[in-house]
Design a protein around this motif. Sequence first.
Motif, PDB file in Angstrom:
ATOM      1  N   LEU A   1     -80.177 109.115 -15.541  1.00 10.45           N
ATOM      2  CA  LEU A   1     -78.692 108.894 -15.102  1.00 10.45           C
ATOM      3  C   LEU A   1     -78.319 108.641 -14.137  1.00 10.45           C
ATOM      4  O   LEU A   1     -77.879 107.427 -13.835  1.00 10.45           O
ATOM      5  CB  LEU A   1     -77.990 109.273 -16.115  1.00 10.45           C
ATOM      6  N   ILE A   2     -78.727 109.786 -13.100  1.00 12.04           N
ATOM      7  CA  ILE A   2     -78.305 109.597 -11.556  1.00 12.04           C
ATOM      8  C   ILE A   2     -79.710 108.038 -11.282  1.00 12.04           C
ATOM      9  O   ILE A   2     -78.521 107.457 -10.683  1.00 12.04           O
ATOM     10  CB  ILE A   2     -78.424 111.044 -11.300  1.00 12.04           C
ATOM     11  N   ARG A   3     -80.361 108.487 -11.443  1.00 14.81           N
ATOM     12  CA  ARG A   3     -81.137 107.537 -10.530  1.00 14.81           C
ATOM     13  C   ARG A   3     -81.139 105.777 -11.475  1.00 14.81           C
ATOM     14  O   ARG A   3     -81.133 105.003 -10.198  1.00 14.81           O
ATOM     15  CB  ARG A   3     -82.473 108.065 -11.577  1.00 14.81           C
ATOM     16  N   GLN A   4     -80.406 106.496 -12.210  1.00 20.05           N
ATOM     17  CA  GLN A   4     -80.106 104.548 -12.697  1.00 20.05           C
ATOM     18  C   GLN A   4     -79.013 103.830 -12.010  1.00 20.05           C
ATOM     19  O   GLN A   4     -78.462 103.110 -11.245  1.00 20.05           O
ATOM     20  CB  GLN A   4     -79.779 104.354 -14.235  1.00 20.05           C
ATOM     21  N   MET A   5     -78.280 105.309 -12.227  1.00 21.74           N
ATOM     22  CA  MET A   5     -76.942 104.698 -10.852  1.00 21.74           C
ATOM     23  C   MET A   5     -77.643 104.900  -9.366  1.00 21.74           C
ATOM     24  O   MET A   5     -76.739 103.749  -8.893  1.00 21.74           O
ATOM     25  CB  MET A   5     -75.791 106.036 -11.038  1.00 21.74           C
ATOM     26  N   LEU A   6     -78.587 105.279  -8.931  1.00 22.11           N
ATOM     27  CA  LEU A   6     -78.297 104.782  -7.539  1.00 22.11           C
ATOM     28  C   LEU A   6     -79.578 103.766  -7.518  1.00 22.11           C
ATOM     29  O   LEU A   6     -79.351 102.695  -6.316  1.00 22.11           O
ATOM     30  CB  LEU A   6     -79.326 105.869  -7.236  1.00 22.11           C
ATOM     31  N   LYS A   7     -79.790 102.389  -8.886  1.00 17.23           N
ATOM     32  CA  LYS A   7     -80.855 101.893  -8.802  1.00 17.23           C
ATOM     33  C   LYS A   7     -80.171 100.206  -9.304  1.00 17.23           C
ATOM     34  O   LYS A   7     -81.026  99.677  -9.501  1.00 17.23           O
ATOM     35  CB  LYS A   7     -81.559 102.276  -9.641  1.00 17.23           C
ATOM     36  N   ALA A   8     -78.960 101.339  -9.426  1.00 21.25           N
ATOM     37  CA  ALA A   8     -77.978  99.865 -10.097  1.00 21.25           C
ATOM     38  C   ALA A   8     -78.580  98.185  -9.452  1.00 21.25           C
ATOM     39  O   ALA A   8     -78.143  97.029  -9.466  1.00 21.25           O
ATOM     40  CB  ALA A   8     -76.874 100.396 -10.545  1.00 21.25           C
ATOM     41  N   GLY A   9     -78.323  98.534  -8.173  1.00 22.15           N
ATOM     42  CA  GLY A   9     -77.935  97.256  -7.020  1.00 22.15           C
ATOM     43  C   GLY A   9     -77.365  96.930  -7.144  1.00 22.15           C
ATOM     44  O   GLY A   9     -75.880  97.429  -7.621  1.00 22.15           O
ATOM     45  N   TYR A  10     -76.483  95.660  -6.092  1.00 25.05           N
ATOM     46  CA  TYR A  10     -75.059  95.162  -6.136  1.00 25.05           C
ATOM     47  C   TYR A  10     -74.995  93.665  -5.957  1.00 25.05           C
ATOM     48  O   TYR A  10     -76.522  92.771  -5.904  1.00 25.05           O
ATOM     49  CB  TYR A  10     -74.622  95.678  -4.948  1.00 25.05           C
TER      50      TYR A  10
END
Length: 598
Positions: free
Chosen positions: A186-195
Amino acid sequence: MQSAATVLDVLRERGRQGLPLERLYRQLFNPQLFLMAYGRIYANKGAMTPGVTGETVDGMSLEKIDTIIGKLRAETYRWTPVRRTYIPKKNGRKRPLGLPTWSDKLVAEVVRLLLEAYYDVQFSRHSHGFRPGRGCHTALNEVVEVWKGTHWFIEGDISDCFGSLDHEVMLAALGEKIHDGRFLRLIRQMLKAGYLEDWRWNATLSGAPQGGVASPILSNIYLDRLDQFVEQHLLPDYNRGKLRRRSREYQRVEARIRRANGRGDMAAARALRQQWRRLPSSDPDDPDYRRLRYIRYADDWLLGFAGPKREAQEIKERMKQFLRDELRLELSESKTLITHAASQAARFLGYELRTQLADTKITRGRRAVNGCIGLYVPRDVIRKRCALYMKQGKPAFRGALIHDQDYSIMSKYQAEYRGVVQYYLLAQDVARLSLLHWVMETSMLKTLARKHQSTVTRMARRHKATVQTPDGPRTCMQVIVKRSDGRKPLVARFGGIPLKRQRFADLVDKAPSTRYTGSNELIHRLLAGQCEMCESRNGLQVHHIRKMADLNRPGRPEPSPWVRLMARDCLGVYVVAGSIHGRPAKRSRRAVSGLWPC
């Protein structure tokens, strides 16, 4: 189901014992944590700022929490890319700011609560940024109380810290204590969500952009490795000796004073005593004595060293190498400096720091000031603050405030002035802010004079008052608004704050008093799930507005019953249901802390 407080207490206890965490992801299924998270962030201004989807806190409901928990339970929750904007920095550059959607903010706040409860009790005592019960003043107090005798300041600033945090290093640091693959994913997905920038998706290869709710705790977990390196390697390597050896020249003059007193030569003893006071009692170049001290606030850190400059340069290089090799961060060369503590001033958290020297200041028979760290207000800070209220070198009126009430004008000036004064109350020369007081007071009086088509002298005569403070009476400017319903009058003051140093500033900015009852508390009313107008229990949502003035904006359609109710009572918190009692429910991005039908 455990209450949110119980869950966090258990995590704190495991953190104190240093025990690893397993099955942490299951705590995300607890609705009580989401209610606590909602209660913490719904009042933030950012709660009404939309991300890429337009979702805000407006429309909050228990059903939305259940939906989020359902997705987390099925591991189908996906973070939405943040909307990127830029905010100006002091040096003229711009800092990227990420604006997440409301659901992501809520989940991130729950993650932050869990991580903070477990990690905060394990963090270094030298870390003060983004931690409960700690802040700028606790960091500065530690420097003043502990760092006596410092010769060199090593100032450190990490270039683009939030945007440069390496994701793999971050996950590795979390994985040392958290043995839960689902939570780490979940943390990895948050960091990799992009902008999204200009509506184009961009990958986030590193960093936790400023604006993310969980970014502060993640950065502290990341930089805790730096704290451990300093405490476990640098401090043991550069701290030695209990006391400096006595200065031989100091001892020789002391012996001559005793001999002069013995033979009754008071004139010689007096002259020798003056010479004695100018000598250091201990050897400042003692090779068997070293002291290194460390403090960190977020990505700003400071080292104080008692020893030769050559070793201070070695310490700086070791810090630079560790950050580059282990944390993959770079120091800002322009902000990482070695400063002589006695002849120069280091900058830390907006203050200037210097080692004091005063041979004539005798306290209890000793020179108590020598070697102590002094805090000072930087001259450029005062100059820049004054410039905000000046035009062509003179205090000027503020045209944007002319149409406000006198009470509002004075309240705004006082809030701005009080914020600066309260922050710099630890400074020994806080009295220098009297210049800012004069500039702001003159600007305020000119604004009032322009509003009333009068003069500064008449405005000063009308509003001048005297107030009592713990340090005696003080002259200030005051506006009193009487109320006809028997309540106490509204009072706005400018000034009346003694510009006197406080060694341990107890900075309390009193908020307006509000009457509290359990039924008025937002979370309780959300859980009650009952309309306060018709007692319906069907289809409830929480809606918010930024401010009550939004309810009476020109051009707004005929107000709904809940709007009239809030405008009448000035509470901004009501529960309504159904289709607004026969009217179709109209969704809005603005919201009052109240309940509204789906």
